[in-house]
Scaffold this motif. Sequence first.
Motif, mmCIF file in Angstrom:
data_model
loop_
_atom_site.group_PDB
_atom_site.id
_atom_site.type_symbol
_atom_site.label_atom_id
_atom_site.label_comp_id
_atom_site.label_asym_id
_atom_site.label_seq_id
_atom_site.Cartn_x
_atom_site.Cartn_y
_atom_site.Cartn_z
ATOM 1 N N LEU A 47 0.816 -1.213 0.000
ATOM 2 C CA LEU A 47 0.000 0.000 0.000
ATOM 3 C C LEU A 47 0.849 1.262 0.000
ATOM 4 O O LEU A 47 2.017 1.261 0.374
ATOM 5 N N VAL A 48 0.199 2.369 -0.441
ATOM 6 C CA VAL A 48 0.770 3.714 -0.412
ATOM 7 C C VAL A 48 -0.264 4.633 0.213
ATOM 8 O O VAL A 48 -1.454 4.545 -0.100
ATOM 9 N N ALA A 49 0.185 5.506 1.122
ATOM 10 C CA ALA A 49 -0.684 6.500 1.749
ATOM 11 C C ALA A 49 -0.016 7.865 1.624
ATOM 12 O O ALA A 49 1.178 7.999 1.891
ATOM 13 N N ASP A 50 -0.766 8.846 1.205
ATOM 14 C CA ASP A 50 -0.252 10.197 0.999
ATOM 15 C C ASP A 50 -1.026 11.135 1.919
ATOM 16 O O ASP A 50 -2.203 11.408 1.699
ATOM 17 N N ARG A 81 -2.202 6.225 -6.828
ATOM 18 C CA ARG A 81 -2.634 5.384 -7.944
ATOM 19 C C ARG A 81 -2.130 3.949 -7.856
ATOM 20 O O ARG A 81 -1.081 3.682 -7.261
ATOM 21 N N ILE A 82 -2.906 3.065 -8.491
ATOM 22 C CA ILE A 82 -2.542 1.658 -8.652
ATOM 23 C C ILE A 82 -2.520 1.372 -10.146
ATOM 24 O O ILE A 82 -3.514 1.606 -10.844
ATOM 25 N N TYR A 83 -1.394 0.873 -10.632
ATOM 26 C CA TYR A 83 -1.242 0.524 -12.043
ATOM 27 C C TYR A 83 -0.944 -0.969 -12.169
ATOM 28 O O TYR A 83 -0.282 -1.562 -11.310
ATOM 29 N N LEU A 84 -1.405 -1.543 -13.286
ATOM 30 C CA LEU A 84 -1.041 -2.899 -13.662
ATOM 31 C C LEU A 84 -0.330 -2.851 -15.009
ATOM 32 O O LEU A 84 -0.886 -2.330 -15.988
ATOM 33 N N PHE A 85 0.898 -3.382 -15.049
ATOM 34 C CA PHE A 85 1.650 -3.470 -16.301
ATOM 35 C C PHE A 85 1.665 -4.926 -16.737
ATOM 36 O O PHE A 85 2.201 -5.786 -16.041
ATOM 37 N N ARG A 86 1.047 -5.181 -17.898
ATOM 38 C CA ARG A 86 0.932 -6.558 -18.394
ATOM 39 C C ARG A 86 1.117 -6.572 -19.914
ATOM 40 O O ARG A 86 0.451 -5.811 -20.631
ATOM 41 N N ASP A 87 2.014 -7.412 -20.378
ATOM 42 C CA ASP A 87 2.244 -7.600 -21.820
ATOM 43 C C ASP A 87 2.492 -6.269 -22.529
ATOM 44 O O ASP A 87 1.978 -6.007 -23.625
ATOM 45 N N GLY A 88 3.260 -5.405 -21.888
ATOM 46 C CA GLY A 88 3.619 -4.141 -22.507
ATOM 47 C C GLY A 88 2.583 -3.038 -22.397
ATOM 48 O O GLY A 88 2.809 -1.930 -22.887
ATOM 49 N N VAL A 89 1.458 -3.320 -21.758
ATOM 50 C CA VAL A 89 0.375 -2.343 -21.644
ATOM 51 C C VAL A 89 0.239 -1.895 -20.186
ATOM 52 O O VAL A 89 0.174 -2.731 -19.278
ATOM 53 N N LEU A 90 0.213 -0.582 -19.976
ATOM 54 C CA LEU A 90 0.050 -0.018 -18.636
ATOM 55 C C LEU A 90 -1.402 0.418 -18.451
ATOM 56 O O LEU A 90 -1.927 1.204 -19.239
ATOM 57 N N THR A 91 -2.036 -0.102 -17.400
ATOM 58 C CA THR A 91 -3.441 0.219 -17.122
ATOM 59 C C THR A 91 -3.569 0.803 -15.732
ATOM 60 O O THR A 91 -3.053 0.236 -14.760
ATOM 61 N N THR A 111 -4.826 -11.643 -11.592
ATOM 62 C CA THR A 111 -3.408 -11.404 -11.848
ATOM 63 C C THR A 111 -2.743 -12.717 -12.220
ATOM 64 O O THR A 111 -3.299 -13.798 -11.977
ATOM 65 N N ARG A 112 -1.565 -12.626 -12.811
ATOM 66 C CA ARG A 112 -0.895 -13.829 -13.294
ATOM 67 C C ARG A 112 0.612 -13.603 -13.305
ATOM 68 O O ARG A 112 1.065 -12.447 -13.231
ATOM 69 N N PRO A 113 1.399 -14.675 -13.397
ATOM 70 C CA PRO A 113 2.851 -14.520 -13.440
ATOM 71 C C PRO A 113 3.272 -13.597 -14.586
ATOM 72 O O PRO A 113 2.717 -13.655 -15.679
ATOM 73 N N GLY A 114 4.229 -12.728 -14.303
ATOM 74 C CA GLY A 114 4.687 -11.759 -15.292
ATOM 75 C C GLY A 114 4.062 -10.398 -15.121
ATOM 76 O O GLY A 114 4.565 -9.405 -15.662
ATOM 77 N N ASP A 115 2.952 -10.311 -14.364
ATOM 78 C CA ASP A 115 2.345 -9.007 -14.088
ATOM 79 C C ASP A 115 3.280 -8.179 -13.212
ATOM 80 O O ASP A 115 3.973 -8.701 -12.339
ATOM 81 N N ARG A 116 3.239 -6.888 -13.433
ATOM 82 C CA ARG A 116 3.990 -5.952 -12.582
ATOM 83 C C ARG A 116 3.008 -4.904 -12.070
ATOM 84 O O ARG A 116 2.339 -4.224 -12.849
ATOM 85 N N TRP A 117 2.914 -4.777 -10.745
ATOM 86 C CA TRP A 117 2.004 -3.841 -10.113
ATOM 87 C C TRP A 117 2.790 -2.650 -9.582
ATOM 88 O O TRP A 117 3.865 -2.818 -9.006
ATOM 89 N N LEU A 118 2.239 -1.462 -9.792
ATOM 90 C CA LEU A 118 2.850 -0.230 -9.286
ATOM 91 C C LEU A 118 1.840 0.532 -8.461
ATOM 92 O O LEU A 118 0.720 0.793 -8.912
ATOM 93 N N LEU A 119 2.219 0.871 -7.237
ATOM 94 C CA LEU A 119 1.440 1.770 -6.397
ATOM 95 C C LEU A 119 2.299 3.008 -6.171
ATOM 96 O O LEU A 119 3.505 2.892 -5.922
ATOM 97 N N CYS A 120 1.708 4.197 -6.256
ATOM 98 C CA CYS A 120 2.510 5.407 -6.105
ATOM 99 C C CYS A 120 1.661 6.574 -5.632
ATOM 100 O O CYS A 120 0.448 6.619 -5.861
ATOM 101 N N SER A 121 2.305 7.503 -4.961
ATOM 102 C CA SER A 121 1.641 8.747 -4.590
ATOM 103 C C SER A 121 1.659 9.688 -5.786
ATOM 104 O O SER A 121 2.354 9.447 -6.780
ATOM 105 N N ASP A 122 0.896 10.781 -5.700
ATOM 106 C CA ASP A 122 0.819 11.686 -6.842
ATOM 107 C C ASP A 122 2.100 12.486 -7.029
ATOM 108 O O ASP A 122 2.223 13.223 -8.009
ATOM 109 N N GLY A 123 3.052 12.336 -6.112
ATOM 110 C CA GLY A 123 4.350 12.950 -6.334
ATOM 111 C C GLY A 123 5.052 12.382 -7.556
ATOM 112 O O GLY A 123 5.855 13.065 -8.196
ATOM 113 N N LEU A 124 4.737 11.124 -7.900
ATOM 114 C CA LEU A 124 5.295 10.510 -9.110
ATOM 115 C C LEU A 124 4.491 10.911 -10.337
ATOM 116 O O LEU A 124 5.037 11.421 -11.318
#
Length: 416
Positions: free
Chosen positions: A32-35, A118-128, A180-193
């Motif tokens: 988790l991320v808290a701002d 924010r929470i992002y999912l990066f899968r197969d070259g696509v960022l959502t 979710t599945r193997p190879g997924d990359r999850w990103l959590l970040c504050s709005d500073g990013l």
Amino acid sequence: MPEINHAVAVSHVGKVRANNQDSGYAGRELFLVADGMGGHAGGDVASALALRRIKEADRQYADAAEAEDALHAALLAANTSLTDKVMERPELTGMGTTVSAICRVGDHMAVAHIGDSRIYLFRDGVLTQVSTDHTFVQRLVDSGRITREEARVHPRRSVLMRVLGDVDASPEIDTFSVATRPGDRWLLCSDGLTGVLHDAAIRRELATGDSPRQTASRLLRHTLDGGAPDNVTIVILDIADDLPGTRSSEPVTVGSAAGPLGAEPAAPAGRTIRLPALRLRPASPLADPSHFESPSQDYLNELIEEDARRARRRKTFWLVAAIVVALALVAAGFTAYRWTQSMYYVGVHDGQVVIYRGVQQSVGPLSLSHVYERSGIPVSGLDSFDRQQVTETVNTDSLPDARRIVEHLRDDTDSR
């Protein structure tokens, strides 16, 4: 032995802020991320207090639905903790925090979210972007009043519609689950990013395939290079296998939650603007206030009308500017045309010598010259030299000069 999940959490104060009001956590199942917001110390306390309460939910669950319920309950409990802290320390009135959390349960990720981290999912070259920002400008984006790019610089981008804090005893929290599945990359970040880096830049870094730590370090470095006006917190999780109950490395806490709670002096009361069911915070990119309490309806309608007035003023300005430019171009064109009509030359038309007014040029289908005066002298009556000169045209400085040339040709013709 199955592979473990690979995760990292990093946090930086940025280049402008005096203290770090972000908190981040990379646990075994929970991330988790808290701002925080609410003054010099209030933001620290809010994010740290919320994270410490929510991370108690870092355990294994039977299914994603159970994890969703646990996260929802944990965020509500954190909200109660913040309210209790304000009652204990009234100088912290108005403090609050965003929370973006994910909890892995086998091949699903339970999500709990409130605010504009924010929470992002990066899968197969696509960022959502998995989460939805709870800010005022997203309302404008969703209603088609502004674009996503306009939202990044909108004067109301600082208005948060939903946060944990002492304003709402039962805040609306987004909870859902994502496969979710193997190879997924999850990103959590504050709005500073996200306030500095666009999604395209984030996607490029996530796509390198480097370790979470290397990727987070580069994202942080790019943000600092971009000015980093706010605290920056990044949590990256790589899904390495699909076995339920797989454990990650030892939990890591970063940011304000990593230090003693309330270590800094308490902020004076009133340093945060408080409004029913909404918050003001340092600039953040986008938002989605899909729900707000009725007491703030008039205020929100006023903001929307103000934005509409601003849009009308902007359209009027550009319309007037376009008209002024068009008139200037017309005036310049007219002046240039007037100048061409002060010029004369001698030439041939319908087999006789004539005086033309203008210049031997055209603008599209528009000729800049016309027959001004006919001499009645047949070209066939001229000698070969004069005939060639007239056929190729003879430029003059004025109408009298053109007439003198014509009279000279007439005298030569009469003398033969």
